[in-house]
Enzyme design. Structure first.
Site, PDB file in Angstrom:
ATOM      1  N   GLY A  33     -10.837  -1.277 135.371  1.00 26.66           N
ATOM      2  CA  GLY A  33      -9.732  -2.028 134.791  1.00 26.66           C
ATOM      3  C   GLY A  33     -10.062  -3.506 134.679  1.00 26.66           C
ATOM      4  O   GLY A  33      -9.885  -4.122 133.621  1.00 26.66           O
ATOM      5  N   HIS A  34     -10.561  -4.095 135.758  1.00 25.77           N
ATOM      6  CA  HIS A  34     -10.986  -5.493 135.710  1.00 25.77           C
ATOM      7  C   HIS A  34     -12.095  -5.695 134.681  1.00 25.77           C
ATOM      8  O   HIS A  34     -12.085  -6.666 133.916  1.00 25.77           O
ATOM      9  CB  HIS A  34     -11.533  -5.940 137.077  1.00 25.77           C
ATOM     10  CG  HIS A  34     -10.551  -5.912 138.193  1.00 25.77           C
ATOM     11  ND1 HIS A  34     -10.655  -5.035 139.239  1.00 25.77           N
ATOM     12  CD2 HIS A  34      -9.452  -6.669 138.446  1.00 25.77           C
ATOM     13  CE1 HIS A  34      -9.684  -5.253 140.099  1.00 25.77           C
ATOM     14  NE2 HIS A  34      -8.919  -6.229 139.642  1.00 25.77           N
ATOM     15  N   GLY A 144      -4.076  -7.323 133.021  1.00 27.87           N
ATOM     16  CA  GLY A 144      -3.862  -5.917 132.703  1.00 27.87           C
ATOM     17  C   GLY A 144      -2.385  -5.558 132.734  1.00 27.87           C
ATOM     18  O   GLY A 144      -1.632  -6.053 133.575  1.00 27.87           O
ATOM     19  N   GLN A 150       4.020  -8.921 136.446  1.00 25.09           N
ATOM     20  CA  GLN A 150       3.164 -10.098 136.562  1.00 25.09           C
ATOM     21  C   GLN A 150       2.828 -10.669 135.196  1.00 25.09           C
ATOM     22  O   GLN A 150       2.785 -11.894 135.018  1.00 25.09           O
ATOM     23  CB  GLN A 150       1.879  -9.732 137.314  1.00 25.09           C
ATOM     24  CG  GLN A 150       0.883 -10.872 137.412  1.00 25.09           C
ATOM     25  CD  GLN A 150      -0.324 -10.499 138.242  1.00 25.09           C
ATOM     26  OE1 GLN A 150      -0.311 -10.627 139.445  1.00 25.09           O
ATOM     27  NE2 GLN A 150      -1.362 -10.006 137.594  1.00 25.09           N
ATOM     28  N   VAL A 173      -5.924   0.695 132.480  1.00 25.34           N
ATOM     29  CA  VAL A 173      -7.051   1.645 132.518  1.00 25.34           C
ATOM     30  C   VAL A 173      -6.739   2.674 133.596  1.00 25.34           C
ATOM     31  O   VAL A 173      -6.383   2.326 134.724  1.00 25.34           O
ATOM     32  CB  VAL A 173      -8.374   0.916 132.798  1.00 25.34           C
ATOM     33  CG1 VAL A 173      -9.523   1.911 132.917  1.00 25.34           C
ATOM     34  CG2 VAL A 173      -8.653  -0.100 131.691  1.00 25.34           C
ATOM     35  N   MET A 181      -5.811   2.548 137.632  1.00 22.63           N
ATOM     36  CA  MET A 181      -6.849   2.017 138.500  1.00 22.63           C
ATOM     37  C   MET A 181      -6.329   0.814 139.270  1.00 22.63           C
ATOM     38  O   MET A 181      -5.669  -0.061 138.716  1.00 22.63           O
ATOM     39  CB  MET A 181      -8.076   1.631 137.685  1.00 22.63           C
ATOM     40  CG  MET A 181      -8.827   2.828 137.152  1.00 22.63           C
ATOM     41  SD  MET A 181     -10.415   2.361 136.433  1.00 22.63           S
ATOM     42  CE  MET A 181     -11.030   3.984 135.989  1.00 22.63           C
ATOM     43  N   SER A 183      -7.421  -1.628 143.007  1.00 18.03           N
ATOM     44  CA  SER A 183      -8.339  -1.841 144.127  1.00 18.03           C
ATOM     45  C   SER A 183      -7.872  -1.125 145.377  1.00 18.03           C
ATOM     46  O   SER A 183      -8.679  -0.688 146.201  1.00 18.03           O
ATOM     47  CB  SER A 183      -8.471  -3.343 144.408  1.00 18.03           C
ATOM     48  OG  SER A 183      -8.980  -4.022 143.281  1.00 18.03           O
TER      49      SER A 183
END
Length: 278
Positions: A33-34, A144, A150, A173, A181, A183
């Site tokens: 995603g990042h 994202g 946010q 993603v 996705m 972390s």
């Protein structure tokens, strides 16, 4: 690729860089995603900057700041492979030096949904993003859609404070089973990871109901909640929302462009996800 830890050095590096310059703010523990944001920034820009900073001011009491995944070496290797030019990796004292006491309040949108569940969260988000924007002074910044509220907060921040920065939001993603996705997903055990797929499945149930012609937002919320409650490992549902994409106020009628979102607790982590009704 240049890795920088001080604000002054990052400012100089950005001033000396070719334009347009794009920023991808992250808290590290990078995933696809990042990297999709980095790749898009790379295609749009002469210079790509990425920040890696686990921001303590957006974590509330009892939240997982100390347990948040961190792997700087792996992150830097990924960013090198994806063509990043500058990486800003400050420590907490660099971002919040002694005597720091200035905060950014973006108004009522910060008190809804995630803001209601995590008081003060968006004060921390808005403040650190404002600081990063001030240090880097990018032409564009990439976020994202997975963190839907946010993105609304950051767009309002950039607009209200006349920052002249284009905020680019890219699609969430997902894993093959639909899980967004994140972390934090690495902290799920195999059984919890299987159960986590229920979050997107629930949102899809709400979307399917709406797509079939049901515009009553309460019925869409009920369809999502019913699917979530069918998964026994989901311990708490913080909210199910059908909200205006601009004000984040709850809607009575679900229309095109509304944000359907939810937040749930699963084992040690809290999962959030959303879809745009279109």
């Amino acid at each position: 690729m240049r890795v920088v830890s001080s604000k002054d050095e990052m400012r100089r590096a950005c001033r000396e860089s070719s334009r347009p310059l794009s920023l991808v703010p992250t808290m590290g523990a990078l995933h696809d995603g990042h990297l999709s944001l980095v790749d898009r920034a790379r295609s749009d820009s002469s210079t790509v900057a990425v920040s890696i900073f686990v921001n303590p001011t957006q974590f509330g009491e009892g939240e997982d700041f100390t347990e948040y995944p961190r792997d700087l070496d792996a992150d830097l290797e990924l960013l090198q492979r994806h063509g990043t030019d500058l990486v800003f990796v400050p420590d907490v004292a660099e971002v919040y030096p002694p005597g720091f006491d200035t905060w950014v309040d973006v108004g009522p949108i910060a008190d809804r949904l995630e803001g209601a569940a995590r008081p003060g969260h968006f004060r921390g988000v808005a403040t650190v993003v404002a600081k990063l924007f001030g240090i880097v002074q990018p032409d564009r910044a990439y976020f994202g859609q997975k963190d839907g509220q946010q993105t609304v907060v950051v767009r309002k921040l950039a607009r209200d404070l006349d920052m002249g920065i284009e905020v680019v939001v890219l699609p969430t993603v997902r894993e093959s089973d639909g899980l967004a996705m994140s972390s934090r997903n690495v902290r799920l055990n195999p059984e919890q990871r299987n159960a986590a797929a229920a979050v997107y499945r629930a949102l899809a149930a709400g979307m399917n109901l709406w797509s079939s012609g049901e515009a009553d937002a309460s019925k869409v919320r009920d369809a999502v909640r019913q699917e979530l409650e069918a998964e026994p490992l989901l311990e708490v549902v913080d909210y199910v929302s059908v909200a205006s994409p601009d004000s984040l106020e709850e809607l009575d009628r679900a229309g095109r462009g509304a944000m359907l979102s939810t937040a749930v607790h699963l084992g040690p982590i809290r999962l959030i996800d959303n879809v745009i009704m279109e």
